[in-house]
Design an enzyme around this catalytic site. Structure first.
Site, PDB file in Angstrom:
ATOM      1  N   GLY A  43     -25.072 -69.633  23.216  1.00 16.18           N
ATOM      2  CA  GLY A  43     -24.082 -68.926  22.404  1.00 16.18           C
ATOM      3  C   GLY A  43     -24.312 -67.429  22.538  1.00 16.18           C
ATOM      4  NE  ARG A 338     -17.601 -65.056   5.425  1.00 12.33           N
ATOM      5  CZ  ARG A 338     -17.830 -65.142   6.718  1.00 12.33           C
ATOM      6  NH1 ARG A 338     -18.882 -65.779   7.157  1.00 12.33           N
ATOM      7  NH2 ARG A 338     -17.003 -64.601   7.574  1.00 12.33           N
TER       8      ARG A 338
END
Lengths: 646, 262
Positions: A43, A338
């Protein structure tokens, strides 16, 4: 008890990284060629590290379970990447990015690490532009920015709603260039199943070829884990289907401490669960909160009528709508971090004001469309709106989106010191796989920043400080007894899994376990629930190892066998998450202990008792792990109660 | 309005039955065949891959081997999934990948034929899984800008006209799924290669190596056995990211200018 040494350099905060780089040990070019490095995962963190270390001249082997390194799940990140460029002239600076990240993480991350992250953030943007990443631009040709949660400046760089994709393809390009040059050897469709330790140092890995089923040994002078987070333990999450925690879990079992396993991020804006056949949850980027307003009906009877299908969102007049984030947090409104936004949604739904299935709230663009026009909204979020419509069959330009929180990211991970080295010498962890920079809650657009910071600009320096001591070590042989033993253990585990031939499929058990994990170790946690989870997960382990059914055989491609190994590890990881959550008797960031909240329902930290990183040390099967504490000392900033109201 | 919505929701939840004809092949060397399966009570809100998950659970319950298919992100961005459904890459819907296809796009009682990508450079590994490593090899041949980490100029040093950046982004949206190759009667990879060439052609950073890049990538594409482009446009029609043929035109210009100036 071992005292954890984070190896933080001395000196003023702003000088630490510069000072470290000036005094660390380096490896000369002739020796670099003789040193082997294994990188697991491709990634953002893994690909950027593999490319950068290959460029430096090390001999790198990179591994991914996907068919190509370009498919790692960083690719799905939508909204953007933070950097302290201050191109907007809106008061941003390295210090402010550092401060927002520490505050956003609810004062549970290390000052030195986070400052370094903010410091290298600008170089990431420069690097990506040079690689040809097509960031969004203004009409004058300069880079554009947008706002993200937890910040009062616009510091987020983006490439439409596909920022992760573009950054990953940039890193994949750099990696491909090194593969062509022969400095990096790429192993696709290969899954790491164990870590090999020789004389106390990480010296290699055991992998399974997912096409042929072949078990292979790989040796190196250092091993880097860049395998992402463990959010898929919950079965339903925004992670890719194959994302797993097995590599870091094997490292934990071989002696790497696991830090803050309970710190899991629940993302507030995901498409709600809609059926029991569902395989994953889809995120709707946080950037939507720039222009979307979140609300539920003010009156319970309206919410009930909507759930029964008798009313729809457009039937609710403005004065009967409760824009609860704007009401509760006037200073940040819809752009609170969040964890705060997620809990507020849960609170409204639990109180009976949810829409849709009852576990959903509205994200409404009507005001923004009226203010800016449909074209502007389409330009900003077109691909997200299309994605939403394809999944739900509803047009978000006409009716508000329905969203609900879902598991998204894990702040916890393998414990690493300032050099990103774990408690096992020679084993490094980068990106989401480590615990280091986000404390108890990660801010939006910071995962891409951390992945690339670790891979491009931190690890290529710090790993040399370790490898400089290895220049006299000849190539490690895979014929060593330690490799033989590790391979035997893996083969035995696979045979055992295949021989159970029980009644239940891997998905059935994973789904059942994931639901329990969500209910008991999810958004709201309490002592009774966590104790119940610990008992229940022990039973699930027995059920798994006694009743799993894997068809086919171990030679050749067998996705059920792959999943089985991952789920076996997830259940054990779930136990550690519950144990950590039980130990941490406070609420902070994404970790919310219901016993510890203010009368207004805000998270209540207990800094006197819990201002530490929990680092768990494995003690063997069915034995309780030992908890080590790394105290977090705030030298440079004043610790406060997180306040997004004023 | 409200009543209509209520009714449409009732219709929406009606479950469906399907007959599936799926390509099964044990490995690259084995001979493949179609197998027929019946599947009942599928929700129209179920995705195509979730429908296959349900089938696989039923196969495992019967001690049969589940159908292998590539998939990962299940949100249309990783490019792992790719099935040839009723003769079309990624199935009947436009502008999406297989994982974004939902069963509401089919009718109750439909027979659905599912095959792997059919192209010589993408050999079958098992069932519906193919080997697309040829795409990685094309990128390795030159699908990048040769800059090492560090030592690059400030990101705002070179302004890029917004229009050009937008075109570069349109091209860069390619997910490398291979639908363009599967859709093409010649198994040409022109759209895939053009997307990368065009992205860098639109950016000042890509100019330095432009000539070398296009020549090397095209040469590698030919070498790997991808066919020629005959401008039928099937690739554009089936591309889940709707990448335009205009990128192929731009690559051709780049290619000719590189050849004549070489």
């Amino acid at each position: 008890m071992i005292r954890l040494n984070a190896k933080i350099p001395e000196g003023p905060l702003a000088d630490k990284w510069t000072r470290y780089k000036a005094t660390q040990k380096l490896v000369n070019p002739a020796n670099k060629r003789k040193l082997d490095i294994i990188i697991v995962g491709t990634g953002l963190a893994g690909a950027s590290a593999a490319a950068s270390l290959g460029e430096l001249g090390f001999n790198v082997s990179a591994f991914c379970y996907q068919d190509s390194p370009r498919r790692a799940h960083s690719i799905a990140a939508q909204g953007g990447i933070n950097a302290a460029k201050n191109y907007r002239n809106d008061g941003d600076s390295v210090y402010r990015l550092f401060y927002d990240t520490i505050k956003g993480g609810d004062y549970r991350s290390r000052e030195a690490n986070v400052y370094r992250l903010a410091e290298v953030s600008n170089a990431i943007i420069d690097q990506c532009v040079a690689q040809g990443v097509p960031f969004a631009r203004e009409y004058g040709g300069l880079l554009d920015n947008r706002s993200f949660g937890g910040a009062q400046v616009s510091r987020t760089f983006y490439a439409r709603g596909q920022t992760g994709q573009q950054l990953l393809l940039g890193a994949y390009g750099a990696l491909s260039r090194q593969i062509a040059k022969g400095t990096v050897k790429m192993f696709t469709r290969s899954e790491m199943l164990d870590l090999v330790i020789v004389d106390g140092k990480a010296r290699g890995i055991i992998t399974r070829n997912l096409v042929t089923g072949e078990i292979t040994r790989h040796a190196a002078h250092a091993v880097v884990l860049a395998t992402g987070g463990y959010g898929n333990a919950f079965f339903l999450s925004t992670n890719a289907m194959g994302s797993n925690g097995s590599a870091i879990w094997q490292a934990y079992k071989k002696g790497a401490f696991f830090a803050n396993p309970a710190f899991v991020q629940i993302h507030p804006t995901c498409i709600p669960v809609h059926g029991d056949y569902q395989s994953k949850l889809t995120l709707m980027s946080e950037s939507l909160r720039n222009d979307g307003r979140i609300w539920v009906p003010k009156k319970k009877e309206d919410a009930e009528a909507i759930r029964a299908g008798k009313l729809s969102s457009v039937d609710i007049p403005e004065e009967d709508r409760d824009y609860y984030l704007e009401r509760r947090y006037p200073a940040f409104g819809n752009l609170v971090p969040r964890d705060v936004a997620s809990r507020a949604a849960k609170e409204r739904c639990d109180a009976g004001y949810g829409v849709g299935t009852g576990l959903a709230v509205y994200l409404d663009f009507t005001d923004a469309i009226n203010r800016l026009g449909k074209n502007v909204i389409e330009e900003r979020y077109g691909n997200l709106f299309q994605m939403y419509e394809k999944i739900t069959d509803e047009n978000p330009y006409k009716t508000p989106m329905m969203i609900y929180p879902a598991i998204h990211y894990t702040m916890g991970g393998i414990w690493v010191d300032y050099e990103l080295m774990t408690t096992i010498p020679g084993l490094f962890a980068i990106g989401e796989a480590n615990f280091s920079d986000h404390g108890a809650n990660r801010l939006g657009a910071s995962a891409l920043m951390q992945g690339l910071a670790d891979g491009y600009f931190v690890l290529p320096y710090t790993i040399q400080n370790y490898l400089a001591g290895e220049i006299m070590t000849p190539r490690i042989s895979t014929s060593l007894q330690e490799f033989q033993d590790a391979e035997n253990a893996i083969s035995e585990r696979i045979s055992r899994l295949m021989s159970i031939k029980g009644k239940r499929t891997v998905d059935q058990i994973h789904r059942e376990f994931g639901m329990k994990l969500w209910d008991l170790v999810g958004m709201g946690r309490n002592k009774d629930g966590l104790q119940q989870a610990l008992t229940s997960f022990k039973d699930m382990k027995d059920e798994f190892w006694g009743n799993i059914r894997i068809p086919g055989d171990a030679a050749g491609m067998n996705p059920e066998l792959e999943k089985a190994g991952r789920v076996a590890d997830f259940i054990e990881l779930g136990e550690l998450m519950a144990l950590d959550a039980l130990n941490r008797e406070e609420s902070c960031g994404g970790h919310f202990r219901e016993e510890h909240q203010t009368p207004e329902g805000e998270a209540m930290r207990h800094d006197g008792k819990f201002m530490y990183v929990s680092a768990w040390e494995y003690q063997g099967k069915d034995k309780e792990p030992i908890l080590h504490k790394e105290n977090i000392d705030y030298e440079f900033i004043k610790v406060q109660v997180r306040n997004y109201k004023i | 309005m409200s009543l209509l919505r209520y009714r449409s929701e009732i219709i929406k939840f009606k479950e469906m039955n399907f007959t599936l004809k799926i390509w099964r092949q044990e490995n690259a060397r084995a001979k493949g065949r179609f197998e027929t399966y019946q599947l009942q009570d599928i929700s129209p809100d179920c995705s195509f891959l979730e429908m296959l998950d349900i089938l696989n659970q039923q196969l495992i319950d019967k001690f049969e081997k589940p159908v292998c298919f590539d998939h990962d992100c299940r949100e249309g961005i990783c490019g792992a999934c790719g099935l040839y459904i009723n003769g079309r890459p990624h199935g009947p819907d436009k502008g999406i990948t297989t994982c974004q296809l939902h069963m509401r796009k089919f009718k109750d009682g439909d027979t659905i034929v599912v095959e792997p990508w059919r192209a010589k450079p993408f050999p079958v590994i098992k069932d519906l899984v193919v080997d697309r490593s040829a795409f990685d090899k094309i990128i390795q041949a030159g699908g990048f800008i040769s800059v090492n980490t560090g030592g690059v100029p400030d990101a705002n040093t070179i302004p890029v006209p917004r229009k050009n950046a937008d075109i570069a982004m349109d091209a860069a949206a390619c997910i490398g799924c291979g639908a363009c190759v599967a859709a093409c009667k010649n198994a040409s990879a022109m759209l895939f290669v053009a997307a990368k060439v065009s992205q860098f052609a639109m950016l000042p950073q890509g100019q330095v190596e432009a000539k070398e890049r296009v020549l090397k990538m095209v040469q590698k594409m030919d070498e790997l056995g991808f066919g020629n482009c005959t401008n039928t446009g099937a690739c554009e029609a089936e591309c889940p990211k709707e990448i335009s043929l205009s990128h192929i035109a731009r690559m051709n210009r780049e290619y000719f200018s590189a050849t004549f100036n070489a």
